[in-house]
Design a protein around this motif. Structure first.
Motif: not given
Length: 789
Positions: A165-175, A177-179, A193-197, A199-203
């Motif tokens: 859950s924490r990971h999913a919330a952080l991924v959403a914030r990363r995506v 922010s990147a957008i 470009a969206r897929r690249a964002i 992919r990076r956000a899902s680290q």
């Protein structure tokens, strides 16, 4: 042959080149052979052997601290947390191990030539083996810990849900922010470009690489068993493979994959807080009551026991850190070193991050005694044999302290009971409000054994207070709760030192017990403004007038005549008084082993070379360049009670003790001193006999059948200054936070003879008899309540 005949030089060059190439190719092998068989042979062999050995450490426990009646004052509350790596929690560990086995089965060359689909197929053939092994590991853990498997699964699933859950919330914030950043740059967001964002956000986040607690506070037996199990390995069940030829790719893996044990225990101080019922029937009349009062005391013996920290301190600014101090201890104690080091030279007591380490008080001073030694399980991977060296608990430390007496005296000195507060009968010269708290210290010393039975310093503090509100412990310049006043704060002795000075003067030949000294109110005939008696300063009379005679030593102690002792100080001089004070331990540390100590002071220089005759005159009444602690005071009075035999005080039962030293005091000097102390609290003219309350006199000491010898002291003390508002060069002066005289009362008490020396000091309390006297009296009642008198 024809070519060789026609072109001999060309052929020779080719042969030489071929030979050189072969030599160059063989050079690394030759160098490696030389390295393996040459000077580094032993070192490399040891490294190879080391790779065949797995060492697993098991935790230990810290020694206990006990009081004189075997009450446990400090102990480890053993508990351990069982943690499991997140890839094991998710099940990803099984797939990762299956992939490793698949690569091992295919070989490096084969794996490289396989298609992704073939790699996945081979991995899937190994996956059931590791999934089944993982399930058996969960079963083993649940069985060992004694919890249902369903409970363990629920804990595991809760951790998985929280982390994902924490990971999913952080991924959403990363995506998001990147957008936003891309839009701010005017960048067109294509699908790629969206897929690249994404992919990076899902680290992975840090929690996905860490271990997580599944079981908390298991006891030490289970913790030790789990720690031992964590290092055991076995081959997975090859019967689950559809193809027997793949079994050779299986290697040993942990019985319980990803499990580890961490020490989550706490240091428990069972008597840190408790309720004490106090009988107030013998209190001064305004505070007396037939109804006992229950007082909740906190931080009992905290100054003595101290506390722990969980961070390893390194060397800093020339101060040795934990590791350096431990090395020095082991170097100085060969027997301890033999127990501590393993066969290959590892210290089983070495400090590691997270260790609990003594930070103050006895916990710090007795760190090497209390610290245990870890156990170690050494497994040879080639033979699967194991050697187990069990953990060794730390040694217990037994104190001479009586915890309940300590708590009872602390209760007596709490503001709640009123004895250690400003009261109308004290005649407070500063006119502080009634009920203002007063701080101080008290020591109870067994005369026969020199054992410290109680040593109280107020205010005290709790360990919770230290963690959550350290400013309340360290930030008050008046209360100074962190200082153990009983042994670490310097005080001018004041008049309580006079009985000892009398014994010293007789012993040194500076006073004949048959002679008397005239009290004219001041020492110097033409200087009535200095070296005065208090009776002259306040009432313009003298002790010779009041008593109707000049004074002998007994009279002088009884009425606390300054002129008499000024005279002794002048006769003894620095050359007589300083060695006498030193013979009683003033200027040397006690070495109690429970925290910082003030050793006592005789002049500004360590060798007292700065002192002159005027200093000796003042020091004879406990003023001027002399300072000591309440423990010094109790020690000196116990020495008087023994007839001049000094036994250095102790608080740790097993500590090395110095032999008693006979100071060879003159018996007549001791007799006069003791009689003066008796009359000071029992004689009609004694300064420590009564309190005047509402124009009526009440005895200070009122315990039936208990004899008391004692001396009051009202010692001039330096003020406590606040910060300078405009700096040292500004016109404004610093504020005065506290000022006045310290209040002393030191007594000897016993039914047949002096059994206990009791010293009480109250900071800036004023009159010794009026403030410290009632506390000293109640300490006698406390000794009765605890069965000592």
């Amino acid at each position: 042959m024809l070519l060789e005949t026609l072109f001999p030089s060309l052929f020779a060059r080719r042969v030489l080149l071929l030979a050189a190439g072969l030599s160059f190719a063989a050079l690394p092998l030759a160098l490696q052979l030389t390295r393996l068989t040459g000077p580094k042979h032993d070192e490399l062999l040891a490294q190879a052997e080391q790779r065949l050995v797995r060492r697993q450490w098991t935790p230990t426990v810290r020694g206990r601290v006990l009081d004189r009646h075997a009450r446990v004052l400090a102990q480890d509350r053993p508990s351990y947390d069982i943690v499991v790596a997140f890839p094991v929690i998710t099940g990803e560990w099984a797939r990762s191990q299956a992939g490793i086995a698949a690569r091992r089965a295919a070989g490096a060359g084969g794996w490289a030539n396989m298609s992704p689909a073939d790699r996945d197929d081979l991995t899937e053939r190994f996956l059931p083996v590791y999934q089944a092994h993982l399930e058996r590991g969960w079963d083993r853990l649940a069985s060992l810990v004694g919890v249902p498997r369903a409970h363990l699964d629920a804990q595991r699933d809760a951790v998985y849900a929280a982390v994902t859950s924490r990971h999913a919330a952080l991924v959403a914030r990363r995506v998001e922010s990147a957008i936003e950043e891309a839009n701010a740059r005017g960048q067109a967001l294509t699908d790629a470009a969206r897929r690249a964002i994404e992919r990076r956000a899902s680290q992975p986040i840090a929690e996905m690489r860490a271990s997580h607690t599944l079981l908390t506070r298991v006891d030490d037996d289970i913790g030790f068993q789990c720690a031992a199990l964590a290092g055991d390995e076995t081959l997975p069940d090859a019967t689950l493979l559809a193809d027997d030829s793949l079994a050779s790719a299986l290697v040993a893996v942990p019985l319980v994959p990803g499990m580890d044990v961490i020490d989550s225990g706490e240091r428990d101080y069972p008597y840190e807080s408790l309720s004490i019922s106090v009988d107030r029937s013998a209190f001064p009349s305004p505070l007396a009551s037939r109804t006992p009062l229950s007082v909740w005391v906190e931080g009992v013996a905290c100054h003595i026991l101290g506390h722990l920290r969980d961070r390893v301190a390194g060397d800093w600014a020339g101060v040795p850190g934990d590791a350096s101090r431990r090395r020095a201890f082991l170097d100085a104690n060969p027997a301890a070193a033999r127990d501590a080091f393993t066969a290959d030279g590892e210290d089983r007591g070495a400090y590691r991050e997270g260790d609990r380490i003594g930070d103050a008080g006895l916990e710090a001073m007795q760190e090497h005694t209390l610290r245990g030694l870890r156990g170690v399980k050494t497994t040879r991977l080639d033979t699967r044999t194991a050697d187990i060296l069990p953990a060794q608990p730390g040694q217990d430390v037994t104190l001479t302290l009586d915890l309940l007496l300590q708590a009872r005296i602390q209760a007596l000195m709490s503001p709640e009971l009123g004895l250690a507060t400003v009261q109308p009968w004290q005649g407070d010269e500063r006119q502080r409000p009634t009920g203002t708290p007063l701080y101080g210290a008290a020591v109870v010393l067994d005369v026969d054994t020199a054992e410290i039975i109680a040593m109280v310093s107020t205010p005290t503090y709790t360990r919770r207070q230290l963690r959550e509100d350290p400013r309340s412990v360290f930030g008050d310049e008046v209360a100074t709760a962190h200082i153990n006043r009983a042994i670490a704060k310097p005080y001018p002795p004041g008049s309580v030192v006079k009985a000892a000075v009398l014994a010293g003067a007789v012993t040194n030949g500076n006073y004949n017990p048959d002679h008397r000294i005239h009290c004219g109110g001041h020492l110097l005939p033409n200087r009535p403004d200095m070296y005065r008696c208090l009776i002259y300063k306040r009432y313009s009379t003298t002790h010779s007038i009041v008593l109707g005679r000049d004074l002998d030593g007994t009279d002088a102690v009884m009425v606390s005549c300054n002129v008499f002792f000024f005279t002794l100080g002048r006769r003894m001089g620095v050359e007589g008084l300083v060695p006498f004070y030193r013979s009683m331990g003033i200027g040397e540390p006690f070495g109690l082993g429970v925290g910082p100590e003030f050793r006592g002071q005789l002049g500004a220089r360590a060798d007292s070379s700065d002192l002159a005759l005027p200093d000796a005159i003042q020091m004879a009444i406990g003023q001027g360049p002399i300072a000591w602690t309440p423990l010094h005071a109790a020690d000196v009075f116990a020495t008087i009670a023994r007839g001049g035999v000094r036994r250095p005080p102790v608080i740790i039962r097993a500590s090395m003790r110095d032999d008693p030293s006979d100071l060879a005091w003159n018996s007549r000097g001791v007799a006069q001193a003791m009689e003066g102390l008796r009359l000071a609290v029992n004689g009609e003219r004694g300064t420590g006999r009564t309190l005047t309350i509402n124009q009526r006199q009440e005895p200070i000491f009122n315990a039936p059948g208990v004899n008391v010898w004692g001396k009051t002291g009202t010692a001039e003390a330096p003020p406590i200054m606040g910060p300078d508002p405009d700096g040292p060069d500004g016109p404004l002066k610093p504020s005065v936070l506290e000022e006045g005289d310290h209040s002393w009362f030191v007594i000897l008490a016993g039914r047949d003879r002096p059994r206990y020396a009791i010293s009480v000091v109250i900071d800036y309390g004023g009159s010794g008899g009026k403030v410290s006297g009632p506390i000293a009296n109640q300490i006698i009642h406390a000794l009765i309540a605890e069965g000592y008198l």
